[in-house]
Design a protein around this motif. Structure first.
Motif, PDB file in Angstrom:
ATOM      1  N   ALA A 140      -5.898 -19.134  39.158  1.00 30.74           N
ATOM      2  CA  ALA A 140      -5.204 -19.026  37.873  1.00 30.74           C
ATOM      3  C   ALA A 140      -4.434 -17.705  37.874  1.00 30.74           C
ATOM      4  O   ALA A 140      -4.933 -16.695  38.365  1.00 30.74           O
ATOM      5  N   VAL A 141      -3.231 -17.752  37.359  1.00 33.45           N
ATOM      6  CA  VAL A 141      -2.370 -16.572  37.301  1.00 33.45           C
ATOM      7  C   VAL A 141      -1.893 -16.413  35.859  1.00 33.45           C
ATOM      8  O   VAL A 141      -1.368 -17.371  35.267  1.00 33.45           O
ATOM      9  N   ALA A 142      -2.087 -15.218  35.315  1.00 33.89           N
ATOM     10  CA  ALA A 142      -1.714 -14.980  33.922  1.00 33.89           C
ATOM     11  C   ALA A 142      -0.693 -13.850  33.827  1.00 33.89           C
ATOM     12  O   ALA A 142      -0.898 -12.769  34.388  1.00 33.89           O
ATOM     13  N   THR A 143       0.386 -14.136  33.141  1.00 30.39           N
ATOM     14  CA  THR A 143       1.428 -13.140  32.884  1.00 30.39           C
ATOM     15  C   THR A 143       1.826 -13.224  31.409  1.00 30.39           C
ATOM     16  O   THR A 143       1.369 -14.107  30.685  1.00 30.39           O
ATOM     17  N   ARG A 144       2.700 -12.328  31.006  1.00 30.51           N
ATOM     18  CA  ARG A 144       3.186 -12.331  29.630  1.00 30.51           C
ATOM     19  C   ARG A 144       3.827 -13.668  29.262  1.00 30.51           C
ATOM     20  O   ARG A 144       3.613 -14.216  28.196  1.00 30.51           O
ATOM     21  N   ASP A 145       4.612 -14.184  30.214  1.00 29.74           N
ATOM     22  CA  ASP A 145       5.489 -15.307  29.895  1.00 29.74           C
ATOM     23  C   ASP A 145       5.290 -16.548  30.772  1.00 29.74           C
ATOM     24  O   ASP A 145       6.159 -17.415  30.821  1.00 29.74           O
ATOM     25  N   GLY A 146       4.168 -16.601  31.474  1.00 32.26           N
ATOM     26  CA  GLY A 146       3.946 -17.757  32.346  1.00 32.26           C
ATOM     27  C   GLY A 146       4.780 -17.716  33.610  1.00 32.26           C
ATOM     28  O   GLY A 146       5.107 -18.762  34.173  1.00 32.26           O
ATOM     29  N   GLY A 147       5.089 -16.516  34.073  1.00 34.42           N
ATOM     30  CA  GLY A 147       5.850 -16.366  35.314  1.00 34.42           C
ATOM     31  C   GLY A 147       5.072 -16.920  36.499  1.00 34.42           C
ATOM     32  O   GLY A 147       3.835 -16.897  36.513  1.00 34.42           O
ATOM     33  N   THR A 148       5.793 -17.387  37.486  1.00 30.39           N
ATOM     34  CA  THR A 148       5.155 -18.011  38.644  1.00 30.39           C
ATOM     35  C   THR A 148       5.007 -17.003  39.788  1.00 30.39           C
ATOM     36  O   THR A 148       5.702 -15.981  39.820  1.00 30.39           O
ATOM     37  N   PRO A 149       4.129 -17.286  40.740  1.00 25.02           N
ATOM     38  CA  PRO A 149       3.908 -16.356  41.858  1.00 25.02           C
ATOM     39  C   PRO A 149       5.174 -16.123  42.678  1.00 25.02           C
ATOM     40  O   PRO A 149       5.989 -17.033  42.855  1.00 25.02           O
ATOM     41  N   CYS A 150       5.290 -14.908  43.221  1.00 23.10           N
ATOM     42  CA  CYS A 150       6.446 -14.575  44.051  1.00 23.10           C
ATOM     43  C   CYS A 150       6.347 -15.279  45.408  1.00 23.10           C
ATOM     44  O   CYS A 150       5.317 -15.863  45.757  1.00 23.10           O
ATOM     45  N   GLY A 151       7.382 -15.207  46.177  1.00 20.35           N
ATOM     46  CA  GLY A 151       7.432 -15.900  47.456  1.00 20.35           C
ATOM     47  C   GLY A 151       6.373 -15.432  48.445  1.00 20.35           C
ATOM     48  O   GLY A 151       5.784 -16.242  49.165  1.00 20.35           O
ATOM     49  N   ILE A 152       6.122 -14.132  48.478  1.00 18.13           N
ATOM     50  CA  ILE A 152       5.108 -13.625  49.415  1.00 18.13           C
ATOM     51  C   ILE A 152       3.735 -14.181  49.038  1.00 18.13           C
ATOM     52  O   ILE A 152       2.964 -14.615  49.892  1.00 18.13           O
ATOM     53  N   CYS A 153       3.431 -14.167  47.759  1.00 19.16           N
ATOM     54  CA  CYS A 153       2.133 -14.701  47.325  1.00 19.16           C
ATOM     55  C   CYS A 153       2.026 -16.194  47.610  1.00 19.16           C
ATOM     56  O   CYS A 153       0.961 -16.686  47.993  1.00 19.16           O
ATOM     57  N   ARG A 154       3.110 -16.931  47.452  1.00 23.91           N
ATOM     58  CA  ARG A 154       3.070 -18.368  47.768  1.00 23.91           C
ATOM     59  C   ARG A 154       2.730 -18.570  49.237  1.00 23.91           C
ATOM     60  O   ARG A 154       1.972 -19.470  49.598  1.00 23.91           O
ATOM     61  N   GLN A 155       3.283 -17.743  50.104  1.00 28.26           N
ATOM     62  CA  GLN A 155       2.996 -17.859  51.531  1.00 28.26           C
ATOM     63  C   GLN A 155       1.522 -17.553  51.811  1.00 28.26           C
ATOM     64  O   GLN A 155       0.877 -18.236  52.612  1.00 28.26           O
ATOM     65  N   PRO A 186      -4.457 -23.727  51.006  1.00 29.46           N
ATOM     66  CA  PRO A 186      -3.366 -24.706  50.893  1.00 29.46           C
ATOM     67  C   PRO A 186      -3.664 -25.883  49.967  1.00 29.46           C
ATOM     68  O   PRO A 186      -2.735 -26.519  49.469  1.00 29.46           O
ATOM     69  N   GLU A 187      -4.945 -26.125  49.713  1.00 28.82           N
ATOM     70  CA  GLU A 187      -5.309 -27.247  48.839  1.00 28.82           C
ATOM     71  C   GLU A 187      -5.568 -26.799  47.405  1.00 28.82           C
ATOM     72  O   GLU A 187      -6.000 -27.598  46.573  1.00 28.82           O
ATOM     73  N   MET A 188      -5.313 -25.540  47.114  1.00 35.39           N
ATOM     74  CA  MET A 188      -5.661 -25.031  45.790  1.00 35.39           C
ATOM     75  C   MET A 188      -4.807 -25.642  44.680  1.00 35.39           C
ATOM     76  O   MET A 188      -3.601 -25.842  44.837  1.00 35.39           O
ATOM     77  N   LYS A 189      -5.460 -25.878  43.559  1.00 38.16           N
ATOM     78  CA  LYS A 189      -4.745 -26.087  42.307  1.00 38.16           C
ATOM     79  C   LYS A 189      -4.300 -24.711  41.819  1.00 38.16           C
ATOM     80  O   LYS A 189      -4.965 -23.705  42.078  1.00 38.16           O
ATOM     81  N   VAL A 190      -3.192 -24.684  41.116  1.00 36.44           N
ATOM     82  CA  VAL A 190      -2.673 -23.419  40.594  1.00 36.44           C
ATOM     83  C   VAL A 190      -2.432 -23.584  39.095  1.00 36.44           C
ATOM     84  O   VAL A 190      -1.737 -24.523  38.672  1.00 36.44           O
ATOM     85  N   TYR A 191      -3.034 -22.716  38.333  1.00 39.14           N
ATOM     86  CA  TYR A 191      -2.862 -22.725  36.878  1.00 39.14           C
ATOM     87  C   TYR A 191      -2.012 -21.524  36.501  1.00 39.14           C
ATOM     88  O   TYR A 191      -2.386 -20.380  36.767  1.00 39.14           O
ATOM     89  N   ILE A 192      -0.888 -21.785  35.886  1.00 36.15           N
ATOM     90  CA  ILE A 192       0.064 -20.751  35.501  1.00 36.15           C
ATOM     91  C   ILE A 192      -0.023 -20.569  33.991  1.00 36.15           C
ATOM     92  O   ILE A 192       0.315 -21.487  33.234  1.00 36.15           O
ATOM     93  N   SER A 193      -0.463 -19.381  33.585  1.00 37.08           N
ATOM     94  CA  SER A 193      -0.732 -19.151  32.164  1.00 37.08           C
ATOM     95  C   SER A 193       0.143 -18.041  31.585  1.00 37.08           C
ATOM     96  O   SER A 193       0.503 -17.084  32.280  1.00 37.08           O
ATOM     97  N   ASP A 194       0.417 -18.176  30.307  1.00 34.33           N
ATOM     98  CA  ASP A 194       1.037 -17.058  29.592  1.00 34.33           C
ATOM     99  C   ASP A 194      -0.066 -16.226  28.936  1.00 34.33           C
ATOM    100  O   ASP A 194      -1.258 -16.530  29.094  1.00 34.33           O
ATOM    101  N   LEU A 246       4.431 -25.504  44.923  1.00 34.87           N
ATOM    102  CA  LEU A 246       5.097 -24.202  44.819  1.00 34.87           C
ATOM    103  C   LEU A 246       5.789 -23.801  46.116  1.00 34.87           C
ATOM    104  O   LEU A 246       6.759 -23.050  46.100  1.00 34.87           O
ATOM    105  N   LEU A 247       5.252 -24.284  47.259  1.00 32.78           N
ATOM    106  CA  LEU A 247       5.832 -23.904  48.547  1.00 32.78           C
ATOM    107  C   LEU A 247       5.830 -25.103  49.497  1.00 32.78           C
ATOM    108  O   LEU A 247       5.037 -25.159  50.444  1.00 32.78           O
ATOM    109  N   PRO A 248       6.698 -26.062  49.245  1.00 37.79           N
ATOM    110  CA  PRO A 248       6.752 -27.235  50.127  1.00 37.79           C
ATOM    111  C   PRO A 248       7.298 -26.856  51.506  1.00 37.79           C
ATOM    112  O   PRO A 248       8.067 -25.897  51.631  1.00 37.79           O
ATOM    113  N   ASP A 249       6.856 -27.619  52.505  1.00 37.12           N
ATOM    114  CA  ASP A 249       7.376 -27.444  53.862  1.00 37.12           C
ATOM    115  C   ASP A 249       7.215 -26.001  54.345  1.00 37.12           C
ATOM    116  O   ASP A 249       8.118 -25.421  54.951  1.00 37.12           O
ATOM    117  N   SER A 250       6.050 -25.427  54.068  1.00 35.82           N
ATOM    118  CA  SER A 250       5.847 -24.013  54.372  1.00 35.82           C
ATOM    119  C   SER A 250       5.611 -23.770  55.860  1.00 35.82           C
ATOM    120  O   SER A 250       5.164 -24.661  56.587  1.00 35.82           O
TER     121      SER A 250
END
Ligand SMILES: [Zn+2]
Length: 137
Positions: free
Chosen positions: A82-97, A104-112, A125-129
């Motif tokens: 789970a990732v929590a930010t002010r505005d529900g921002g999504t993980p950056c590219g480095i974190c996605r990698q 790789p099988e994780m569910k990801v919860y994006i919260s404000d 979030l990172l297809p064809d990685s």
């Protein structure tokens, strides 16, 4: 840091852990507080927050703090983050990698900051990685 959790931890509860971690963020430059909570298969919850640095490239994101701490605690089977930010921002590219490498099988919860969240996955979030399979052939 680790906090015990039952196997019945709900997505909303994992988001609450991320919101707690967010309050611990060290972000004196961007003031963009981020919290993350990783759920391991044994129910352990590992928290992370962003930690900024006056030397900006030394900054590390909340997601990578939590994911690398999980590895350091011997947790290799990761179920969700789970990732929590002010505005529900999504993980950056480095974190996605890193998420694709370690969970790789994780569910990801994006919260404000209100705890309102949406559900996605590492694969979405990172297809064809780029992955280990590219290095082992
Ligand atoms: Zn990141």
């Amino acid at each position: 840091m680790a906090e015990s959790a039952s196997d019945a931890l709900t997505p909303a509860q994992l988001v609450q852990h991320a919101l707690t971690a967010r309050q611990r963020a060290y972000a004196p430059y961007s003031h963009y507080l981020v919290g993350a909570a990783v759920l391991a298969a044994d129910g352990t919850v590992i928290l992370g927050c962003n930690v900024e640095n006056a030397s900006y490239p030394a900054t590390i994101c909340a997601e990578r703090v939590a994911l690398t701490a999980a590895i350091a605690q011997g947790k290799r089977n990761l179920r969700a983050i789970a990732v929590a930010t002010r505005d529900g921002g999504t993980p950056c590219g480095i974190c996605r990698q890193v998420m694709a490498e370690l969970g790789p099988e994780m569910k990801v919860y994006i919260s404000d900051e209100q705890g309102d969240f949406r559900v996605t996955s590492v694969r979405e979030l990172l297809p064809d990685s780029f992955s280990r399979s590219s290095l082992l052939t």
